[in-house]
Design an enzyme around this catalytic site. Structure first.
Site, mmCIF file in Angstrom:
data_model
loop_
_atom_site.group_PDB
_atom_site.id
_atom_site.type_symbol
_atom_site.label_atom_id
_atom_site.label_comp_id
_atom_site.label_asym_id
_atom_site.label_seq_id
_atom_site.Cartn_x
_atom_site.Cartn_y
_atom_site.Cartn_z
ATOM 1 N N LYS A 47 87.376 81.223 65.734
ATOM 2 C CA LYS A 47 88.254 81.625 66.836
ATOM 3 C C LYS A 47 89.168 80.503 67.323
ATOM 4 O O LYS A 47 90.273 80.758 67.812
ATOM 5 C CB LYS A 47 87.416 82.148 68.007
ATOM 6 C CG LYS A 47 86.658 83.440 67.736
ATOM 7 C CD LYS A 47 87.594 84.620 67.567
ATOM 8 C CE LYS A 47 86.832 85.935 67.477
ATOM 9 N NZ LYS A 47 87.741 87.096 67.288
ATOM 10 N N SER A 71 81.585 83.160 59.554
ATOM 11 C CA SER A 71 82.587 83.053 60.617
ATOM 12 C C SER A 71 82.116 82.298 61.845
ATOM 13 O O SER A 71 82.937 81.790 62.618
ATOM 14 C CB SER A 71 83.069 84.449 61.022
ATOM 15 O OG SER A 71 81.973 85.232 61.480
ATOM 16 N N GLU A 75 90.442 88.007 76.468
ATOM 17 C CA GLU A 75 89.254 88.851 76.498
ATOM 18 C C GLU A 75 88.226 88.224 75.580
ATOM 19 O O GLU A 75 88.577 87.440 74.699
ATOM 20 C CB GLU A 75 89.595 90.269 76.020
ATOM 21 C CG GLU A 75 89.555 90.485 74.518
ATOM 22 C CD GLU A 75 90.547 89.658 73.709
ATOM 23 O OE1 GLU A 75 90.205 89.269 72.561
ATOM 24 O OE2 GLU A 75 91.663 89.377 74.220
#
Length: 394
Positions: A93, A377, A115
């Site tokens: 991210k 991830s 968010e």
């Protein structure tokens, strides 16, 4: 039917029939401004160089490509792991958060909002805001706040205000809706850092561009010895698209793993492509979970990051055009995937990533003799308490 990847969406912001800009009139000027600002910045060598410098010096890229020897031996399949869990903040991210944070500063916006579901995008945004000197507010569903308490505390330590969202199911969909409402009210001074390849144009394209560093690094690291299969979990789908896009069209079998939750037949799942249909969600036309009247259905997954009733429009395009295929894994299988990777490789994966591990384990019999690359991830620190509760209840 085309089977080619698209360098960018068309003039309407679409990948084939998917994507577009379905947003309130009050947001259209901001979206147009953002599309123009990103196009200009991404063509500016100085901006790109600063982004790349921060990925190297701050995020710690490139992340390693790791041969999972003991896991490979146990499954009879040669398995490589792209270690996004080793990026600063513990997941992919941060690649996008840094890029959009730099863009916000370039646009003269002193405040960012975001968010978050699993909390990883929230932590990444809070981290980017701290290092870039931006005010930050993160919207998070009340259910996710409870199951991701560690990441809430991390965001607060970084100076970010975490805003609980109690509407709807109190999960990621509701956090996105609340963040969009806030952006409408404060658009002149605020940039909304969407965390995945979802939302109205230009977000799906922009987030993919910031995340494609994952797949580009793989091509540099692996050389001509391409894997047979590449596997990544898919909620909104930014880690998967960051991996898939640079590898599309190279003869590699690209497999996205959605959340089957408690089982597709139960209706409690997050398999937007596997069990959904085309519709409009959060400003974009894509595959989503909806009833016969087009009302959004609640998604379910043990992993907060896959608990979303839609998927990025470029994934919808990849699915329809045959560039990738999409399978699903249940909560129980994902829990098994966590323990399998932890006990063979000493790596506790995020519950999201564990879906990809679990699929490879389930399909190992048909993968013999092949090389499989899993995009890991994120790391599982954030999920340890929830994993413990789930194990105790089995």
């Amino acid at each position: 039917m085309t089977s080619m990847r698209l360098d960018r969406p068309d003039a309407r912001g679409r990948f084939g029939e998917f994507g577009g800009t379905f947003a309130p009139e009050t947001l259209m000027p901001a979206l147009d401004e953002l599309a123009g600002a990103f196009t200009e910045a991404w063509g500016d060598e100085e901006f790109v160089a600063e982004y790349r410098r921060m990925l190297s010096d701050f995020v710690g890229r490139p992340t390693p490509l790791h041969l999972a020897g003991r896991l490979s031996e146990s499954l009879g399949v040669r398995i490589l792991l792209k270690r996004e869990d080793l990026a600063h903040t513990g997941a992919h991210k941060i690649n996008n958060a840094i890029g959009q944070g730099l863009l916000a500063k370039r646009m003269g916006k002193p405040r960012v909002i975001a968010e978050t579901g699993a909390g990883q995008h929230g932590v990444a945004t809070a981290t980017a805001a701290a290092v870039l000197g931006l005010e930050c507010q993160v919207f998070m569903g009340s259910v996710d706040i409870e199951r991701q308490a560690l990441n809430v505390l991390r965001m607060e330590i970084l100076g970010t205000e975490v805003v609980p969202v109690t509407s709807g199911a109190g999960t990621l969909k509701d956090a996105v809706s609340e963040a969009m409402r806030e952006w409408v009210k404060s658009v002149e001074s605020t940039h909304y850092i969407i965390g995945s390849v979802v939302g109205p144009h230009p977000f799906p394209w922009m987030v993919r561009e910031f995340q494609k560093v994952i797949g580009e690094e793989v091509l540099d690291q692996i050389g001509s010895d391409l894997p047979d299969i590449v596997v990544a979990c898919v909620g909104g789908g930014s880690n998967a698209m960051g991996m898939f896009y640079p590898l599309a069209g190279l003869g590699i079998d690209l497999v996205g793993i959605e959340a089957a939750g408690e089982g597709i037949a139960t209706g409690r799942h997050g398999a937007s492509i596997g069990a959904g249909s085309p519709g409009v969600l959060h400003g974009t036309h894509t595959y989503m979970l909806q009833d016969e009247e087009g009302q959004v259905l609640e998604a379910h997954s043990i992993s907060a990051g896959l608990d979303y009733p839609g998927v990025g429009p470029e994934h919808a395009y990849f699915h329809q055009s045959g560039l990738a295929r999409y399978e699903s894994i249940t909560d129980e299988e994902a829990l098994d995937g966590v323990e399998l990777l932890a006990r063979t490789e000493g790596i506790i994966p995020a519950l999201e990533s564990a879906h990809a591990v679990a699929w490879v384990a389930r399909e190992a019999g048909s993968l013999q003799g092949k090389t499989v690359l899993i995009n890991l991830s994120g790391r599982g620190d954030k999920d340890v308490e929830q994993i413990g509760r789930a194990r105790a209840g089995r």
